[in-house]
Design a protein around this motif. Structure first.
Motif, PDB file in Angstrom:
ATOM      1  N   TRP A   1       0.747  -1.283  -0.083  1.00 11.27           N
ATOM      2  CA  TRP A   1       0.021  -0.067   0.139  1.00 11.27           C
ATOM      3  C   TRP A   1       0.979   1.446  -0.008  1.00 11.27           C
ATOM      4  N   HIS A   2       1.981   1.298   0.748  1.00  9.13           N
ATOM      5  CA  HIS A   2       2.741   2.223   0.879  1.00  9.13           C
ATOM      6  C   HIS A   2       3.929   2.458  -0.115  1.00  9.13           C
ATOM      7  N   GLN A   3       3.856   1.477  -1.168  1.00 10.07           N
ATOM      8  CA  GLN A   3       4.728   1.253  -2.172  1.00 10.07           C
ATOM      9  C   GLN A   3       6.223   1.128  -1.559  1.00 10.07           C
ATOM     10  N   GLY A   4       6.302   0.150  -0.509  1.00 11.18           N
ATOM     11  CA  GLY A   4       7.486  -0.068   0.122  1.00 11.18           C
ATOM     12  C   GLY A   4       7.750  -1.791  -0.018  1.00 11.18           C
ATOM     13  N   LYS A   5       8.519  -2.236   1.212  1.00  9.24           N
ATOM     14  CA  LYS A   5       9.018  -3.488   1.055  1.00  9.24           C
ATOM     15  C   LYS A   5       9.365  -3.834   2.555  1.00  9.24           C
ATOM     16  N   LEU A   6       8.952  -5.202   2.726  1.00  5.85           N
ATOM     17  CA  LEU A   6       9.152  -5.991   3.991  1.00  5.85           C
ATOM     18  C   LEU A   6      10.405  -6.631   3.974  1.00  5.85           C
ATOM     19  N   ARG A   7      11.219  -6.595   4.910  1.00  2.00           N
ATOM     20  CA  ARG A   7      12.615  -7.044   4.825  1.00  2.00           C
ATOM     21  C   ARG A   7      12.360  -8.023   6.264  1.00  2.00           C
ATOM     22  N   VAL A   8      12.731  -9.367   6.269  1.00  2.00           N
ATOM     23  CA  VAL A   8      12.690 -10.375   7.338  1.00  2.00           C
ATOM     24  C   VAL A   8      14.229 -10.909   7.705  1.00  2.00           C
ATOM     25  N   GLU A   9      14.900 -10.391   8.725  1.00  2.00           N
ATOM     26  CA  GLU A   9      16.315 -10.975   8.892  1.00  2.00           C
ATOM     27  C   GLU A   9      16.580 -11.165  10.436  1.00  2.00           C
ATOM     28  N   ASP A  10      17.721 -11.448  10.683  1.00  2.00           N
ATOM     29  CA  ASP A  10      17.891 -11.618  11.959  1.00  2.00           C
ATOM     30  C   ASP A  10      18.750 -10.352  12.705  1.00  2.00           C
ATOM     31  N   SER A  11      18.405 -10.054  13.929  1.00  2.00           N
ATOM     32  CA  SER A  11      18.854  -8.755  14.766  1.00  2.00           C
ATOM     33  C   SER A  11      20.283  -8.953  15.101  1.00  2.00           C
TER      34      SER A  11
END
Length: 396
Positions: free
Chosen positions: A369-379
């Motif tokens: 919706w926000h024309q963005g991306k989701l990133r999944v990683e380790d802290s």
């Protein structure tokens, strides 16, 4: 689409023009050679167009040319400087006429060449223009359908070359719209039809709790809670999946982040919630769709609460062109298969994985919706999971 039409049009016209030009050169060459033979004989006989009489021995002709002159024929010679001269015998004198240069434009074929090119270009335009017009119409309808799914009618003639494609597109839009409507109806059914019997079941359970063994009563209560949670998750999923579009707003970044964290303040005794806001690059403001971003933040924090041991960090940062909302925890992290978790109904592979596999999918849709991306990683700092949602500043 217009650029494709222009490129194809230029290619076809250039190819046909080259062919016509080649045949025209051949025709003009033969026509000019024949015309000069007729004109030169008459002009030499009349003594016109700049002639002079020479002694027959003044020019060394080849034997075959001498034979032609003796027979009264006209011969043509081209000099090294590309000048053309004509010769014939008039009595005992050798008459020379020249130099003569060809005059383009005298032949009627030269006047018809522009008309031929123009008619050829017009014919090609009529042949392919209709196809590209229909394709442009279908392209616009496909873009409109992507923005707002609805039944589409292409209005393309049966005589069009792309009529089968248009029919397939119309059929596809009808099927997709029917599927979306079915999905919405199912969402309403879960909202009204499932919650009502669940409420009755919980009421009966409370009435009969004293008559049931404690472990059975607890198990029934957990099952009812799980069904309610699944129903709520699916309703959220359906609302996000069929989002019709909301307006984004500029809000105070620090206030919004604090409000988001306060929704989970009741868990403060179990897990420490830390917030960090750095939006100086955007003057302390953030542009977002309030309902969507709040839903995304709640999903990410709720997910972190399942796995965090002591600490969760919530950060909102801005740079020159983007904002980033990041939720980190000190749990066990994701391990392998992090990319698959963004898909619907995908769960983690660990034994402690809970939920129904919709949380990150919902956040990913909100990122879109926000024309963005989701990133999944380790802290890196906390050692657990780090999930970030990054979106671009809107064009002003």
């Amino acid at each position: 689409m217009k650029k494709q039409l222009l490129r194809l049009f230029i290619l076809i016209v250039a190819s046909c023009g080259l062919i016509v030009w080649s045949f025209n050169l051949i025709y003009s060459a033969s026509d000019q050679a024949y015309g000069y033979a007729l004109d030169a004989e008459e002009l030499l006989q009349q003594g016109q167009l700049g002639f002079r009489d020479l002694a027959p021995e003044s020019i060394a002709f080849a034997p075959e040319l001498k034979a032609q002159l003796a027979e009264g024929k006209v011969i043509a010679l081209r000099q090294a400087d590309d000048r053309l001269y004509f010769y014939t015998l008039i009595g005992d004198k050798l008459r020379e006429m020249g130099p003569v240069s060809p005059r383009p434009g005298d032949s009627p074929i030269n006047l018809l060449i522009p008309l031929l090119y123009a008619s050829l270009a017009l014919t090609i335009l009529l042949l392919i223009g209709r196809v590209f017009r229909d394709l442009s119409l279908l392209q616009r309808q496909a873009i409109d359908f992507g923005r707002q799914p609805k039944r589409m009618h292409s209005h393309i003639s049966k005589r069009s070359a792309i009529y089968p494609l248009a029919q397939g597109f119309e059929t596809m839009t009808r099927q997709i719209v029917d599927f979306i409507q079915l999905h919405r109806d199912l969402s309403r059914t879960m909202s009204h039809e499932i919650r009502t019997p669940l409420a009755r079941m919980r009421f009966v359970l409370e009435l009969t709790k004293g008559q049931l063994p404690a472990n059975y009563a607890a198990r029934l209560s957990e099952d009812i809670d799980q069904i309610e949670a699944l129903s709520q998750s699916y309703l959220t999923f359906a609302r996000v999946e069929h989002h019709s579009g909301s307006q984004g707003l500029w809000v105070d970044a620090d206030d919004w982040l604090q409000t988001l964290a306060e929704n989970f303040s009741i868990y403060g005794e179990q897990v420490q919630l830390l917030t960090h806001c750095d939006c100086r690059a955007s003057d302390g403001k953030v542009w977002l769709i309030p309902l969507g971003m709040e839903l995304a933040g709640q999903n990410l924090i709720a997910n972190a609460l399942r796995y965090a041991q002591k600490q969760i960090r919530i950060s909102l940062m801005a740079d020159a062109s983007h904002w980033t909302l990041m939720i980190e925890d000190d749990g066990q992290g994701f391990g392998e298969g992090k990319a698959d978790l963004k898909k619907a109904f995908r769960r983690g592979e660990s034994e402690n994985s809970a939920g129904f596999g919709l949380g990150l999918y919902i956040v990913r849709k909100i990122a879109i919706w926000h024309q963005g991306k989701l990133r999944v990683e380790d802290s890196v700092e906390l050692g657990g999971a780090a999930i970030s949602l990054r979106w671009r500043r809107p064009a002003l």
